[in-house]
Design a protein around this motif. Structure first.
Motif, PDB file in Angstrom:
ATOM      1  N   ALA A  15       0.815  -1.111  -0.097  1.00 32.45           N
ATOM      2  CA  ALA A  15       0.140  -0.010   0.151  1.00 32.45           C
ATOM      3  C   ALA A  15       0.923   1.238  -0.054  1.00 32.45           C
ATOM      4  O   ALA A  15       0.279   2.368   0.182  1.00 32.45           O
ATOM      5  N   GLY A  16       2.144   1.044   0.131  1.00 28.85           N
ATOM      6  CA  GLY A  16       3.056   2.274   0.002  1.00 28.85           C
ATOM      7  C   GLY A  16       3.099   2.924   1.304  1.00 28.85           C
ATOM      8  O   GLY A  16       3.217   4.217   1.539  1.00 28.85           O
ATOM      9  N   ARG A  17       2.652   2.182   2.284  1.00 27.02           N
ATOM     10  CA  ARG A  17       2.803   2.768   3.660  1.00 27.02           C
ATOM     11  C   ARG A  17       3.592   2.106   4.957  1.00 27.02           C
ATOM     12  O   ARG A  17       3.353   2.199   6.061  1.00 27.02           O
ATOM     13  N   GLU A  18       4.604   1.822   4.200  1.00 32.14           N
ATOM     14  CA  GLU A  18       5.729   1.118   5.029  1.00 32.14           C
ATOM     15  C   GLU A  18       6.019   2.024   6.506  1.00 32.14           C
ATOM     16  O   GLU A  18       6.617   1.398   7.187  1.00 32.14           O
ATOM     17  N   HIS A  19       5.979   3.322   6.261  1.00 33.43           N
ATOM     18  CA  HIS A  19       6.517   4.163   7.358  1.00 33.43           C
ATOM     19  C   HIS A  19       5.573   4.543   8.219  1.00 33.43           C
ATOM     20  O   HIS A  19       5.602   5.392   9.108  1.00 33.43           O
ATOM     21  N   ASP A  20       4.026   4.248   8.047  1.00 35.47           N
ATOM     22  CA  ASP A  20       2.923   4.659   8.599  1.00 35.47           C
ATOM     23  C   ASP A  20       2.873   3.484  10.063  1.00 35.47           C
ATOM     24  O   ASP A  20       3.251   2.493   9.843  1.00 35.47           O
ATOM     25  N   ASP A  21       2.820   4.160  11.005  1.00 36.43           N
ATOM     26  CA  ASP A  21       2.192   3.432  12.187  1.00 36.43           C
ATOM     27  C   ASP A  21       0.809   3.020  12.257  1.00 36.43           C
ATOM     28  O   ASP A  21       0.035   3.754  12.183  1.00 36.43           O
ATOM     29  N   ILE A  22       0.525   1.465  12.170  1.00 36.77           N
ATOM     30  CA  ILE A  22      -0.695   1.101  12.304  1.00 36.77           C
ATOM     31  C   ILE A  22      -0.663   0.195  13.484  1.00 36.77           C
ATOM     32  O   ILE A  22       0.182  -0.732  13.696  1.00 36.77           O
ATOM     33  N   THR A  77      -6.492   2.492   6.871  1.00 34.88           N
ATOM     34  CA  THR A  77      -6.784   2.195   8.466  1.00 34.88           C
ATOM     35  C   THR A  77      -5.573   2.648   9.572  1.00 34.88           C
ATOM     36  O   THR A  77      -4.589   2.473   9.003  1.00 34.88           O
ATOM     37  N   GLY A  78      -5.967   3.131  10.620  1.00 35.75           N
ATOM     38  CA  GLY A  78      -4.733   3.387  11.507  1.00 35.75           C
ATOM     39  C   GLY A  78      -4.775   2.391  12.778  1.00 35.75           C
ATOM     40  O   GLY A  78      -3.876   2.225  13.537  1.00 35.75           O
ATOM     41  N   MET A  79      -5.894   1.439  12.765  1.00 31.17           N
ATOM     42  CA  MET A  79      -5.772   0.379  13.906  1.00 31.17           C
ATOM     43  C   MET A  79      -6.536  -0.905  13.194  1.00 31.17           C
ATOM     44  O   MET A  79      -7.611  -0.618  12.857  1.00 31.17           O
ATOM     45  N   LEU A  83      -7.819   9.175  14.057  1.00 32.48           N
ATOM     46  CA  LEU A  83      -8.009   7.261  13.986  1.00 32.48           C
ATOM     47  C   LEU A  83      -9.197   6.940  13.330  1.00 32.48           C
ATOM     48  O   LEU A  83     -10.183   7.159  13.519  1.00 32.48           O
ATOM     49  N   LEU A  84      -8.712   5.893  12.342  1.00 26.09           N
ATOM     50  CA  LEU A  84      -9.765   5.291  11.562  1.00 26.09           C
ATOM     51  C   LEU A  84      -9.450   3.792  12.258  1.00 26.09           C
ATOM     52  O   LEU A  84      -8.298   3.200  11.767  1.00 26.09           O
ATOM     53  N   SER A  85     -10.373   3.359  12.800  1.00 22.17           N
ATOM     54  CA  SER A  85     -10.222   1.875  13.300  1.00 22.17           C
ATOM     55  C   SER A  85     -10.943   0.852  12.392  1.00 22.17           C
ATOM     56  O   SER A  85     -12.396   0.711  12.606  1.00 22.17           O
TER      57      SER A  85
END
Ligand SMILES: *Cc1c(COP(=O)(O)O)cnc(C)c1O
Length: 232
Positions: free
Chosen positions: A26-33, A215-217, A198-200
């Motif tokens: 998703a190109g989100r490797e640096h995001d905190d999930i 998603t954030g969680m 936050l999107l859970s």
């Protein structure tokens, strides 16, 4: 390594691998999930093993079950409520949970707010959205969300931190995309007194897809602890 919990160890390895892979895709490797461990029906010893492996955020569905396990959990846990909350149960959890993710009506938010103020705190909450319009699920309808949020943002005892959803089991990507759009719209002009970030969303069957849709969680039960013998 304690063999008793080998199944959970294996599950954790798989979850970490899948999550990393989904983030890269998703190109989100640096995001905190964040990853929540959903504990319904799971004995506290097994929950504590997951906690020891870094899963310190717990999701509780039922107040009764939570109260019966609470004292047995490790000290470093953080607990969020994720199941439908009856207003007469608020008083039992108001001092020990960090967030209520399942706020499904303005009335419930009001009662949480009143109780929180009485206890000298502000409770972080998420609004639950019934994104599929299913009669079996509670939550704000997408159409009613804006008005609901406007009313909730007036309450001084709660702080709106974002949205939570459980999509219909089929076609979750369709609903995740819808949720992402709603979430980003609100985030672009957040209500006053909120900390809207936050999107859970995403559970055992669909967490990798949820990563694609912002998603954030993710909230994981059966893929972490094994199948439950009944659904809650
Ligand atoms: C049970 C539950 C989960 C986890 O479900 P699994 O499919 O077992 O991962 C997540 N969120 C909520 C609100 C739940 O009730």
């Amino acid at each position: 390594m304690n063999n008793e919990f080998e199944d959970i160890s294996e599950n954790i390895k798989r979850i970490r691998f899948n999550l990393e892979e989904a983030k890269v895709r998703a190109g989100r490797e640096h995001d905190d999930i964040s990853v929540m461990a959903v504990t319904k029906t799971v004995p506290p010893e097994r929950v504590n093993f997951a906690v020891s492996q870094g899963f310190t955020l717990l999701g509780e569905n039922r107040v009764q079950e939570y109260l019966s396990k609470k004292e047995l959990y490790a000290d470093n846990v953080r607990v969020d409520i994720i199941g439908h909350l009856q207003s007469n149960k608020i008083k039992y959890i108001i001092d020990s949970v960090t967030m209520i993710q399942s706020v499904d009506s303005v009335q419930l938010a009001k009662e949480i707010s009143e109780r929180a103020l009485k206890n000298g705190r502000v409770m972080d909450i998420l609004c639950e959205v019934n994104i599929g319009g299913e009669t079996s699920k509670s939550g704000f309808s997408p159409e009613g969300l804006e008005d609901g949020i406007a009313m909730i943002s007036e309450l001084r005892g709660v702080r709106l931190c974002g949205l939570m959803t459980i999509p219909p089991p089929d076609n979750s990507c369709f609903y995740f995309e819808k949720m992402q759009r709603i979430f980003e719209d609100i985030k672009a002009s957040p209500p006053e007194n909120s900390d809207f970030k936050l999107l859970s969303m995403g559970m055992s069957a669909d967490y990798a897809d949820a990563v694609r849709f912002g998603t954030g969680m993710v909230r994981l039960g059966s893929t972490l602890f094994g199948a439950r013998n009944y659904s809650v």
